[in-house]
Design an enzyme around this catalytic site. Structure first.
Site, PDB file in Angstrom:
ATOM      1  N   TYR A  98       0.289  -1.472   0.371  1.00 31.09           N
ATOM      2  CA  TYR A  98       0.411  -0.180  -0.024  1.00 31.09           C
ATOM      3  C   TYR A  98       0.868   1.523  -0.304  1.00 31.09           C
ATOM      4  O   TYR A  98       0.447   2.650  -0.110  1.00 31.09           O
ATOM      5  CB  TYR A  98      -0.944  -0.421   1.683  1.00 31.09           C
ATOM      6  CG  TYR A  98      -1.913  -1.395   0.514  1.00 31.09           C
ATOM      7  CD1 TYR A  98      -3.009  -1.279   0.198  1.00 31.09           C
ATOM      8  CD2 TYR A  98      -2.147  -2.230   2.084  1.00 31.09           C
ATOM      9  CE1 TYR A  98      -3.532  -2.382   0.557  1.00 31.09           C
ATOM     10  CE2 TYR A  98      -2.855  -2.761   1.864  1.00 31.09           C
ATOM     11  CZ  TYR A  98      -3.987  -3.202   0.798  1.00 31.09           C
ATOM     12  OH  TYR A  98      -4.341  -4.157   0.731  1.00 31.09           O
TER      13      TYR A  98
ATOM     14  N   HIS B  79      -8.987   1.611  -6.350  1.00 37.51           N
ATOM     15  CA  HIS B  79      -7.886   1.204  -4.603  1.00 37.51           C
ATOM     16  C   HIS B  79      -6.735   1.369  -4.940  1.00 37.51           C
ATOM     17  O   HIS B  79      -5.437   1.441  -6.329  1.00 37.51           O
ATOM     18  CB  HIS B  79      -7.535  -0.086  -5.533  1.00 37.51           C
ATOM     19  CG  HIS B  79      -9.288  -0.711  -5.393  1.00 37.51           C
ATOM     20  ND1 HIS B  79     -10.114  -1.345  -3.972  1.00 37.51           N
ATOM     21  CD2 HIS B  79     -10.594  -0.567  -5.735  1.00 37.51           C
ATOM     22  CE1 HIS B  79     -10.952  -1.038  -4.356  1.00 37.51           C
ATOM     23  NE2 HIS B  79     -11.893  -1.204  -4.959  1.00 37.51           N
TER      24      HIS B  79
HETATM   25  C1  DQA Z   1      -7.382  -1.549  -1.505  1.00 35.02           C
HETATM   26  C2  DQA Z   1      -7.908  -3.194  -1.653  1.00 35.02           C
HETATM   27  C3  DQA Z   1      -9.080  -4.038  -1.117  1.00 35.02           C
HETATM   28  O1  DQA Z   1      -8.771  -5.433  -1.249  1.00 35.02           O
HETATM   29  C4  DQA Z   1      -8.186  -4.153   0.347  1.00 35.02           C
HETATM   30  O2  DQA Z   1      -9.029  -4.978   1.158  1.00 35.02           O
HETATM   31  C5  DQA Z   1      -8.228  -2.857   1.108  1.00 35.02           C
HETATM   32  C6  DQA Z   1      -7.020  -1.556   0.323  1.00 35.02           C
HETATM   33  C7  DQA Z   1      -7.083  -0.932  -2.364  1.00 35.02           C
HETATM   34  O3  DQA Z   1      -6.718  -0.106  -1.844  1.00 35.02           O
HETATM   35  O4  DQA Z   1      -5.774  -1.806  -2.112  1.00 35.02           O
HETATM   36  O5  DQA Z   1      -7.550  -2.563   2.266  1.00 35.02           O
HETATM   37  O6  DQA Z   1      -8.935  -1.070  -1.032  1.00 35.02           O
END
Ligand code: DQA
Length: 148
Positions: A23, A101
């Site tokens: 992330y 995402h």
């Molecule tokens: C997310 C991807 C999702 O699968 C995950 O549960 C997240 C973050 C992303 O920003 O990549 O919490 O939404």
């Protein structure tokens, strides 16, 4: 001035320290600050809201019916793959939104490939890290100005 609501789902308050290899190291406060600054540049008002609770996110979507929200940017996080209720709230709101995402959900576990939101979204941005929010904001402001 057009109003854009940015919604962040569960665990995104941990950005910066949460699985940084997936992330990134940008915090949620950094992202919100960058969006506020970009919003001023683009001439749109940006409001940001994060919650770890499904009901709180749904309540915020309901509130958007009467607070002048024109457009939404949402990262539903884990609720992407589970929440019919949050999807229903967005469908009831009937305002355009971009689904964002940070990670590329299609390169990860199979359960992340299904989203309850993508077929309602005007656009989906996945895998651009924190920049994805800025791309979404530029796109939203162009849509609101009728130039995209
Ligand atoms: C997310 C991807 C999702 O699968 C995950 O549960 C997240 C973050 C992303 O920003 O990549 O919490 O939404």
């Amino acid at each position: 001035m057009p109003r854009i609501l940015v919604l962040h789902g569960p665990n995104l308050n941990l950005l910066g320290s949460r699985e940084p290899d997936i992330y990134g190291s940008t915090t949620l406060a950094d992202i919100d600050r960058q969006l506020q600054a970009l919003g001023s540049e683009l001439g749109v008002a940006v409001a940001c809201f994060q919650s770890n609770h499904e009901g709180a996110l749904i309540d915020r979507v309901h509130a958007a019916r009467d607070d002048g929200t024109d457009y939404l940017i949402i990262n539903p996080a884990g609720y992407t793959h589970t929440s019919v209720a949050l999807r229903d709230a967005l469908a009831a709101l009937d305002r355009p939104f971009v689904e964002v995402h940070l990670s590329n959900v299609h390169r990860r576990e199979a359960f992340r490939r299904h989203s309850y939101f993508s077929d309602l979204a005007q656009a989906v941005i996945s895998g651009c890290g924190a920049s994805g929010y800025a791309f979404a904001l530029r796109f939203a402001s162009e849509k609101l100005a009728g130039i995209s």
